[in-house]
Design a protein around this motif. Structure first.
Motif, PDB file in Angstrom:
ATOM      1  N   TYR A   2      24.228  26.094  35.094  1.00 54.96           N
ATOM      2  CA  TYR A   2      24.865  27.410  35.109  1.00 54.96           C
ATOM      3  C   TYR A   2      23.879  28.503  34.722  1.00 54.96           C
ATOM      4  O   TYR A   2      23.849  29.571  35.339  1.00 54.96           O
ATOM      5  N   SER A  37      20.953  33.197  39.301  1.00 52.01           N
ATOM      6  CA  SER A  37      21.891  32.514  38.421  1.00 52.01           C
ATOM      7  C   SER A  37      23.209  33.281  38.349  1.00 52.01           C
ATOM      8  O   SER A  37      23.326  34.425  38.797  1.00 52.01           O
ATOM      9  N   GLY A  60      20.711  28.493  37.330  1.00 59.08           N
ATOM     10  CA  GLY A  60      21.091  28.750  38.716  1.00 59.08           C
ATOM     11  C   GLY A  60      20.619  27.688  39.685  1.00 59.08           C
ATOM     12  O   GLY A  60      20.885  27.783  40.883  1.00 59.08           O
ATOM     13  N   SER A 102      23.170  27.353  42.570  1.00 61.19           N
ATOM     14  CA  SER A 102      24.403  28.078  42.264  1.00 61.19           C
ATOM     15  C   SER A 102      25.102  28.579  43.517  1.00 61.19           C
ATOM     16  O   SER A 102      26.281  28.938  43.457  1.00 61.19           O
TER      17      SER A 102
END
Length: 522
Positions: free
Chosen positions: A143, A237, A146, A225
């Motif tokens: 997370y 990200s 990314g 991501s």
């Protein structure tokens, strides 16, 4: 005579029989490269590449490294860290007694034995990643950065054993590169994309002119991501859109601290009467008075001690002003401090802005707010939006398992690449859910439909038909109606039939009375 030629064919009498593969050369020519949602640096070159890659520093590797470092630095901010923890805790849940996630193969058109093998391979990958213990950290790393890289290690002596180890790779030291080969169109003179080669470059010291190791796409698991920059060439990200609010919040907090340190204490103003002394002697007289009465206490944050420091003079201390003859003489007055030191509305504004940029409900910022499970009318709408955002994150993160599982099944010969292409849309990863707002909403909707059904069931056959009620009251589709009918019929046939009870009385038994011999008959 016949030899195995891999999972796609056999060798027989010196000939090799394989499945027909799709021809990539038959694609229509284009002047733009194929669509790519995973990002990567583009390099237009010709010739061959070897095992080592020389980085001249004139590429995107340094920018990617700095961007990832910026993401990680901002993730350490207290408010951002708290928001990220809320997101990760909602996405990855579970207990010690159950897995955090599992594979769902109900819609896959394959024999049960194949499904069983796929399930076992998924559990093996789950164990190699140590996801039960490190699942929270893996999801958080994906997370924040990314992107996520894993090196898939095989036994080169026997590749049919599949993946034997999965090692994580630092995303800051890895990047994806696409080498595009072009040719000029003789008619228009435009550059036509001929083919595209993808590979990964690993550098121990990103951004430097050191050699980078080239890695093939089959040996690397790459999950992003899904968010791209404006030029759609760089992966960003989920924290990217929150960078500006985070910096603004940090500057406002620093400015608030500086302002309070400068304006909170009251300052003394010394008016010193120097009479008719010349300028040089008046200044010396002032310094003597300052050295005599000044006492500066300094707080040492490292040791926690307070010490007397007389060798520094700051404008934030007392003010000393000379006063000539004819004035009011020596005087000491007080300069009041700031009066609006308790106003932090601007800080709260930027805190809420950070939470909004991270798609986290603002009420989670207030730690005093109690969590309650109630009706959907009492549930905040932001919580429902937050659950949908969590579902999107889970769907994207599941590609980590899809990519590794695909390579594992093909290496072990369980399926071919064509089989995987036909199954991939039916294979899903189910996460353990901990957010009950969606469940409560569904239960309440079902309750309202059943109550409406009770009100209109008396009018079935007179004003409404059963099919109309199924579609407009219970909101069932044609497939749902057909499925329900089959399930009801199956349950009816499975119920044992009760034997009918016979109410006719049982026939009376005949008894024969015989005389008993007594003593007189002897």
């Amino acid at each position: 005579m016949a030899e195995q030629a891999g999972q796609d064919g056999i060798k027989l009498f010196g000939f090799e029989i394989k499945r027909a593969k799709k021809k990539e050369d038959d694609k229509a020519p284009s002047i733009v490269p194929p669509r790519d949602d995973e990002g990567g640096s583009y390099a237009t070159a010709s010739g061959s590449h070897y095992g080592q890659y020389l980085n001249l520093g004139d590429d995107d590797s340094k920018d990617n490294y700095q961007l990832i470092m910026k993401y990680r630095g901002n993730a350490m901010h207290p408010e951002v860290d708290m928001a990220i923890e809320d997101i990760v805790n909602e996405s990855i849940t579970g207990s010690e007694l159950e897995q955090t996630l599992d594979i769902n193969l109900e819609d896959v058109e394959a024999p049960d034995r194949i499904k069983k093998v796929i399930k076992e391979e998924f559990d093996t990958i789950y164990a190699m990643l140590n996801f039960k213990e490190l699942g929270h950290d893996i999801f958080r790393r994906w997370y924040v950065d990314g992107r996520m890289y894993h090196h898939l290690i095989l036994n080169e002596a026997n590749t049919k054993e599949g993946i034997i180890e999965i090692r994580p790779i630092d995303a800051a030291k890895m990047r994806k590169v696409k080498k595009i080969k072009k040719k000029k169109d003789p008619v228009t003179g435009a550059d036509i994309i001929q083919n595209t080669e993808e590979f990964f470059i690993y550098q121990e010291k990103p951004g430097s002119s050191t050699n980078g190791v080239k890695m093939t796409p089959d040996s690397v698991s790459y999950v992003t991501s899904g968010l791209l920059s404006e030029d759609r060439k760089k992966i960003v990200s989920f924290l990217h859109k929150a960078l500006k609010p985070i910096n603004q919040l940090r500057m406002m907090e620093d400015a608030l601290v500086i302002y309070r340190l400068a304006r909170a204490p009251e300052r003394r103003i010394f008016y010193i009467d120097v009479g008719n002394l010349p300028r040089g002697k008046s200044e010396q007289y002032m310094k003597d008075i300052m050295a005599k009465y000044r006492n500066k206490l300094v707080y040492d944050a490292k040791t926690g001690e307070i010490r007397d420091d007389r060798k520094h003079m700051s404008m934030l201390e007392d003010f000393w002003l000379p006063r000539r003859e004819g004035g009011r003489g020596t005087e000491i007055s007080t300069l009041p401090g700031g009066e609006n030191l308790g106003q932090i509305e601007d800080i709260i504004y930027f805190q809420k802005k950070v939470y909004k940029s991270l798609n986290v409900p603002i009420n989670r910022l207030e730690q005093e707010a109690q969590f309650s499970l109630g009706r959907s009318t009492e549930v905040n709408r932001d919580e429902l939006k937050f659950q949908k955002f969590i579902d999107r994150l889970r769907m994207r993160f599941a590609h980590l398992f899809y990519g590794i599982l695909k390579k594992q099944l093909i290496l072990k010969g369980i399926c071919t690449e064509e089989d995987w292409e036909s199954w991939k849309n039916d294979i899903t990863v189910d996460f353990v859910k901990d957010n009950h707002f969606t469940e409560l909403r569904d239960i309440e909707v079902l309750r309202e439909r059943v109550q409406t059904l009770d009100m209109v069931k008396n009018y079935v056959g007179e004003y409404y038909s059963k099919e109309w009620i199924q579609k407009n009251v219970l909101m069932l589709s044609d497939e749902d109606i057909e499925k329900m009918k089959k399930e009801i019929d199956g349950e009816t046939e499975a119920e044992p039939e009760e034997e009918p009870q016979d109410d006719t009385p049982a026939p009376a038994q005949k008894f024969e009375l015989k005389p008993v011999k007594g003593d007189d008959d002897e």
